[in-house]
Design an enzyme around this catalytic site. Structure first.
Site, PDB file in Angstrom:
ATOM      1  N   HIS A 135       0.835  -1.218   0.000  1.00  0.00           N
ATOM      2  CA  HIS A 135       0.000   0.000   0.000  1.00  0.00           C
ATOM      3  C   HIS A 135       0.868   1.267   0.000  1.00  0.00           C
ATOM      4  O   HIS A 135       0.541   2.257   0.655  1.00  0.00           O
ATOM      5  CB  HIS A 135      -0.938   0.046   1.211  1.00  0.00           C
ATOM      6  CG  HIS A 135      -1.985  -1.028   1.226  1.00  0.00           C
ATOM      7  ND1 HIS A 135      -3.266  -0.835   0.795  1.00  0.00           N
ATOM      8  CD2 HIS A 135      -1.935  -2.325   1.639  1.00  0.00           C
ATOM      9  CE1 HIS A 135      -3.977  -1.957   0.947  1.00  0.00           C
ATOM     10  NE2 HIS A 135      -3.180  -2.886   1.446  1.00  0.00           N
ATOM     11  N   ASN A 207     -10.424  -2.551   2.733  1.00  0.00           N
ATOM     12  CA  ASN A 207     -10.106  -2.605   1.304  1.00  0.00           C
ATOM     13  C   ASN A 207     -11.383  -2.393   0.498  1.00  0.00           C
ATOM     14  O   ASN A 207     -12.479  -2.457   1.053  1.00  0.00           O
ATOM     15  CB  ASN A 207      -9.525  -3.979   0.933  1.00  0.00           C
ATOM     16  CG  ASN A 207      -8.036  -4.103   1.258  1.00  0.00           C
ATOM     17  OD1 ASN A 207      -7.359  -3.113   1.497  1.00  0.00           O
ATOM     18  ND2 ASN A 207      -7.547  -5.319   1.261  1.00  0.00           N
ATOM     19  N   HIS A 399      -3.713   0.756  12.262  1.00  0.00           N
ATOM     20  CA  HIS A 399      -3.499  -0.544  12.916  1.00  0.00           C
ATOM     21  C   HIS A 399      -4.858  -1.136  13.297  1.00  0.00           C
ATOM     22  O   HIS A 399      -5.628  -0.480  14.020  1.00  0.00           O
ATOM     23  CB  HIS A 399      -2.632  -0.331  14.165  1.00  0.00           C
ATOM     24  CG  HIS A 399      -2.477  -1.541  15.012  1.00  0.00           C
ATOM     25  ND1 HIS A 399      -2.337  -2.797  14.491  1.00  0.00           N
ATOM     26  CD2 HIS A 399      -2.444  -1.698  16.358  1.00  0.00           C
ATOM     27  CE1 HIS A 399      -2.213  -3.663  15.478  1.00  0.00           C
ATOM     28  NE2 HIS A 399      -2.293  -3.021  16.614  1.00  0.00           N
TER      29      HIS A 399
HETATM   30  C1  HEM Z   1      -8.283  -8.264   5.195  1.00  0.00           C
HETATM   31  C2  HEM Z   1      -7.015  -8.186   4.922  1.00  0.00           C
HETATM   32  C3  HEM Z   1      -6.274  -6.906   4.832  1.00  0.00           C
HETATM   33  C4  HEM Z   1      -6.710  -5.642   4.608  1.00  0.00           C
HETATM   34  C5  HEM Z   1      -8.129  -5.171   4.404  1.00  0.00           C
HETATM   35  C6  HEM Z   1      -5.557  -4.779   4.638  1.00  0.00           C
HETATM   36  C7  HEM Z   1      -5.593  -3.412   4.439  1.00  0.00           C
HETATM   37  C8  HEM Z   1      -4.501  -2.599   4.482  1.00  0.00           C
HETATM   38  C9  HEM Z   1      -4.504  -1.207   4.173  1.00  0.00           C
HETATM   39  C10 HEM Z   1      -5.727  -0.389   3.780  1.00  0.00           C
HETATM   40  C11 HEM Z   1      -3.243  -0.748   4.299  1.00  0.00           C
HETATM   41  C12 HEM Z   1      -2.769   0.669   4.020  1.00  0.00           C
HETATM   42  C13 HEM Z   1      -2.828   1.496   5.257  1.00  0.00           C
HETATM   43  C14 HEM Z   1      -2.433   2.910   4.939  1.00  0.00           C
HETATM   44  O1  HEM Z   1      -3.104   3.518   4.087  1.00  0.00           O
HETATM   45  O2  HEM Z   1      -1.467   3.401   5.543  1.00  0.00           O
HETATM   46  C15 HEM Z   1      -2.437  -1.844   4.701  1.00  0.00           C
HETATM   47  C16 HEM Z   1      -1.104  -1.766   4.959  1.00  0.00           C
HETATM   48  C17 HEM Z   1      -0.394  -2.798   5.460  1.00  0.00           C
HETATM   49  N1  HEM Z   1      -0.842  -4.090   5.669  1.00  0.00           N
HETATM   50 FE1  HEM Z   1      -2.655  -4.792   5.354  1.00  0.00          FE
HETATM   51  N2  HEM Z   1      -4.435  -5.522   4.891  1.00  0.00           N
HETATM   52  C18 HEM Z   1      -4.852  -6.827   5.029  1.00  0.00           C
HETATM   53  C19 HEM Z   1      -4.075  -7.902   5.329  1.00  0.00           C
HETATM   54  C20 HEM Z   1      -2.824  -7.778   5.829  1.00  0.00           C
HETATM   55  C21 HEM Z   1      -2.086  -8.856   6.414  1.00  0.00           C
HETATM   56  C22 HEM Z   1      -2.585 -10.284   6.584  1.00  0.00           C
HETATM   57  C23 HEM Z   1      -0.905  -8.331   6.813  1.00  0.00           C
HETATM   58  C24 HEM Z   1       0.254  -9.028   7.492  1.00  0.00           C
HETATM   59  C25 HEM Z   1       0.193 -10.128   8.161  1.00  0.00           C
HETATM   60  C26 HEM Z   1      -0.891  -6.951   6.435  1.00  0.00           C
HETATM   61  C27 HEM Z   1       0.148  -6.097   6.623  1.00  0.00           C
HETATM   62  C28 HEM Z   1       0.174  -4.787   6.224  1.00  0.00           C
HETATM   63  C29 HEM Z   1       1.317  -3.946   6.364  1.00  0.00           C
HETATM   64  C30 HEM Z   1       2.662  -4.349   6.929  1.00  0.00           C
HETATM   65  C31 HEM Z   1       0.966  -2.690   5.882  1.00  0.00           C
HETATM   66  C32 HEM Z   1       1.813  -1.438   5.830  1.00  0.00           C
HETATM   67  C33 HEM Z   1       1.466  -0.612   7.031  1.00  0.00           C
HETATM   68  C34 HEM Z   1       2.323   0.604   7.203  1.00  0.00           C
HETATM   69  O3  HEM Z   1       3.444   0.653   6.700  1.00  0.00           O
HETATM   70  O4  HEM Z   1       1.850   1.506   7.910  1.00  0.00           O
HETATM   71  N3  HEM Z   1      -2.075  -6.640   5.866  1.00  0.00           N
HETATM   72  N4  HEM Z   1      -3.225  -2.977   4.799  1.00  0.00           N
END
Ligand code: HEM
Length: 758
Positions: A135, A207, A399
């Protein structure tokens, strides 16, 4: 806001962007002050009065996080308000010259003692922070959320109670691309919202697709490694059309559901303002009586759910890679604030955590809205652009574990993994454990934690006993009592079981809901899905991977499989699982409704000889309807007294939602291909080829076309004569536009797409 005002503002915003750029250029072109480098700066550089500091941003009016700890408040309230009139060093010393380093003579080497030079360069050298691991590319905006009070039966969360308004920050994003990648790639979109509630921050990290690729978060690094560019050549950027992605999703068949959503029109939204959002996981809510329910979150956009065509998306990636960012910024700048309703599907909190045979802990499954209606519980209005992209959009840290009282997590194994991953990644991305002190992340609830020290610690904590219980600080801070609205870990029963690395059997069905999605699509949406699979798999090199994905498609639908197989030139396999009969869910289709056309772009082609009489009045009508008219002329300036916003050279069809023709521009005498080799009479079409291109593209992209006067002749010259779907001709601009408006409510002229499947 009055829609005509909003549309007028969009126009002003679009135009003022160009003006601002010119002002800036003029400003930068200000000649060097007279005199030699190092001489006294000329007086015109010096403002007579120090400028007023910028007003504090509305979202930063929260209580200072240190007031609860007793440390001085407002010491950094905040750095942006410290912008005095003079250029200074980081320690506040005023600077006379920032363009010349301190040298041993005008032609000599730079002196080590030039601390201003060293500070400036060192700071620059360290300006970049790591981009998000996923993202990375996104846009963020401020807004406000208002609770309807309709969720009171299921949750006591304060921000959802009737009439309560809460400041928010929302960040939209793509998943796979780097920070500088294009906006309109085929991908999932993030839709993360931070609610700054007085009971603690709530992050709904959602999402635009309601299911996820994997059921267990331990596979997250794998699916992302597969989707990101190949490790050897670092291509392709922001694409799923490559071998490693399809290798993964064909091997991990649980990914098929999410993958089909990506291959559908949902993968290429028209605008961030026209996307649904989904919390994906099932969450748990608790009401004032202590009763719990299971819920799924949904965002429903007021403007409806709309998409680009694949060709439009590809063109835009070259013509305007910032298309979604610009669209969101311009809409908000103009006062056309996008809105969503937040809704929940509510389920009984039964021991199996299932509804209608669907395991609610499986994040690859939806619950069709026809079985569990989405109940509206509040409204989100996005109404404020960031003033500093880095400070706000880049530094915001969401988070899924940021929860207020009244909302809790479930044991969904994907959500459980996320609860660890976000904090962990932000430790690196934002340089240590104190990123919640960054203004955009700062809670609007008083903070009195016992977290101490660490990199980038800004709080000057008072007290000597950051531990509990203590006597030295009089026992402070105190634990919240039963009536103090503390976050509560709900006492949910955890099944007595054996430690295992395995999924429940209820996670085993990977195909029936993909069939449900496919069955719910209209013929034109099915056609787009077939083309998307054909394109993506057609870009893969490895036939084993293509054949394995065809096997997955055979397990979804034989027509889908055979169409894609034909396109790939490979045999269509037989299914290896029973093809269950699924009841379509009409809520999944984007086609068939009508929606407001707020903020849509109307291109109007004019030329000197055209029927320009009604054009000024038409512009006013378009503004009044909440849309934006953009005049497209053969040259800049004015045509027949009408101001031109785009020329035939600068306009491209993808910018417009509808095209109107008020004239028939002929090829320019010197245009390439319009004259024979001997410089004789025009031999090409009797229409400017750039207008022909505009028309051909809007036709192919199923956009409404309108014409009157010579415009009708232009249509005929371009080959669009007779009764054609979505083409309106008439005697005058006003009557044509009335019919155009009716057609625009359906988003596109769906009849115009050729459809091979039903
Ligand atoms: C339903 C499943 C998921 C959704 C809806 C989702 C949604 C998102 C969204 C919207 C962001 C962007 C946040 C922003 O705009 O700063 C993001 C970032 C991220 N997601 Fe997910 N994600 C999902 C699953 C996962 C999973 C399973 C993991 C890890 C085990 C994960 C790890 C991360 C990480 C590491 C970031 C970057 C966060 C940052 O650098 O601040 N995500 N996710």
């Amino acid at each position: 806001m009055d829609p005509s005002k909003a549309a007028k503002n969009i126009k002003d915003a679009v135009e003022s962007t160009a003006e601002k750029a010119m002002d800036k250029a003029a400003e930068m072109a200000t000649p060097e002050p007279p005199g030699r480098p190092g001489a006294e700066p000329a007086s015109f550089e010096e403002p007579t009065e120090p400028r007023e500091p910028l007003p504090p941003k509305p979202d930063q009016s929260s209580p200072d996080m240190r007031t609860a700890t007793g440390a001085p408040a407002g010491t950094d309230e905040n750095a942006r308000t410290q912008q005095g009139a003079y250029l200074t060093t980081s320690t506040g010393a005023r600077v006379r010259d920032s363009d010349h380093s301190l040298k041993a003579g005008p032609r000599g080497p730079i002196l080590m003692q030039d601390h201003h030079f060293r500070e400036k360069i060192t700071h620059f050298d360290h300006e970049r922070i790591p981009e998000r691991v996923v993202h990375a590319r996104g846009s963020g905006v401020h807004g406000v959320f208002e609770g309807y009070g309709t969720a009171a039966d299921v949750t006591h969360a304060g921000f959802l109670q009737k009439g309560v308004t809460t400041p928010v920050f929302t960040r939209f994003s793509t998943v796979l691309g780097s920070r500088g990648s294009a906006d309109t790639v085929r991908d999932t979109r993030g839709f993360a919202t931070k609610f700054y509630t007085p009971e603690g921050t709530f992050d709904l990290v959602a999402n635009n697709i309601p299911v996820f690729f994997i059921q267990d978060g331990i596979k997250f690094p794998d699916v992302i490694h597969a989707g990101k560019p190949h490790p050897d050549r670092e291509i392709p950027q922001a694409q799923s059309a490559h071998d490693t992605f399809w290798d993964f999703v064909s091997l991990h068949t649980e990914a098929q559901h999410h993958t089909m959503w990506n291959m559908s029109d949902r993968g290429i939204p028209r605008s961030y303002r026209m996307m649904e959002g989904f919390g994906v996981h099932t969450f748990r809510m608790i009401n004032a009586e202590g009763a719990t329910s299971l819920v799924k979150f949904h965002w429903k956009p007021k403007l409806g759910v709309h998409s680009l065509t694949w060709e439009e998306a590809q063109l835009i990636n070259g013509i305007d890679p910032d298309f979604h960012r610009r669209d969101l910024f311009d809409a908000i700048e103009s006062g056309a604030f996008p809105e969503w309703e937040l809704g929940i599907q509510v389920f009984e909190d039964n021991p199996e955590q299932e509804f209608a045979g669907i395991d609610l802990l499986d994040p690859t499954k939806i619950v069709p809205e026809e079985l569990a209606p989405v109940q509206p519980i509040g409204r989100l209005t996005l109404n404020g652009n960031p003033t500093n992209f880095f400070a706000e959009v880049e530094q915001v840290a969401f988070h899924p574990g940021h929860l207020p009282p009244g909302i809790d997590v479930t044991d969904d194994p994907l959500l459980q993994a996320r609860l660890f991953s976000y904090i962990d990644t932000q430790l690196t991305r934002l340089g240590g454990p104190n990123y919640n002190q960054i203004p955009i992340n700062r809670p609007h609830a008083p903070v009195n934690d016992m977290l101490r020290d660490g990199y980038h610690q800004h709080a000057d904590h008072a007290g000597v006993a950051p531990y509990k219980p203590n006597t030295l600080d009089g026992g402070c801070p105190f634990f919240a009592g039963a009536d103090d609205r503390a976050f509560e870990d709900l006492p949910v029963r955890v099944a007595e079981s054996t430690k295992v690395r395995e999924n429940p059997a209820t996670f085993d069905d990977h195909f029936s809901q993909v069939r449900l999605f496919w069955a719910s699509m209209s013929p034109v949406e099915k056609e787009h899905i077939i083309r998307a699979y054909s394109f993506e798999l057609g870009k893969c090199y490895d036939n084993t991977i293509k054949a394995r994905q065809l096997q997955c498609l055979a397990n979804i639908d034989p027509v889908l499989c055979s169409e894609v197989a034909t396109s790939l030139g490979l045999p269509a396999p037989e299914p290896t699982v029973p093809l269950t009969e699924e009841v379509p869910s009409p809520a999944l289709s984007q086609v068939g409704g009508t929606w407001p056309a707020d903020g849509r772009m109307v291109g109007i082609v004019v030329d000197e000889d055209g029927e320009l009489g009604g054009v000024e009045a038409l512009k006013s009508t378009i503004f009044a309807a909440g849309m934006v008219p953009l005049i497209i002329g053969p040259h800049g300036g004015t045509v027949g007294g009408i101001e031109v916003q785009r020329t035939f050279a600068t306009a491209r069809s993808v910018e417009f939602d509808v095209l109107l023709l008020a004239g028939r521009p002929m090829p320019a005498p010197d245009s390439h291909g319009s004259r024979d080799d001997k410089g004789g009479a025009p031999s090409g079409p009797a229409l400017d080829p750039r207008v022909q291109l505009l028309l051909d593209e809007v036709w192919r992209h199923a956009k409404v076309i309108g014409a009157w006067g010579d415009g009708t002749a232009a249509l005929e010259a371009a080959g669009y004569s007779g009764q054609l779907p979505g083409v309106v001709t008439g005697d005058d601009a006003a009557s044509v536009f009335t019919q155009v408006q009716e057609l625009m409510a359906s988003h596109r002229v769906w009849d115009r797409f050729p459809v091979a499947v039903s």
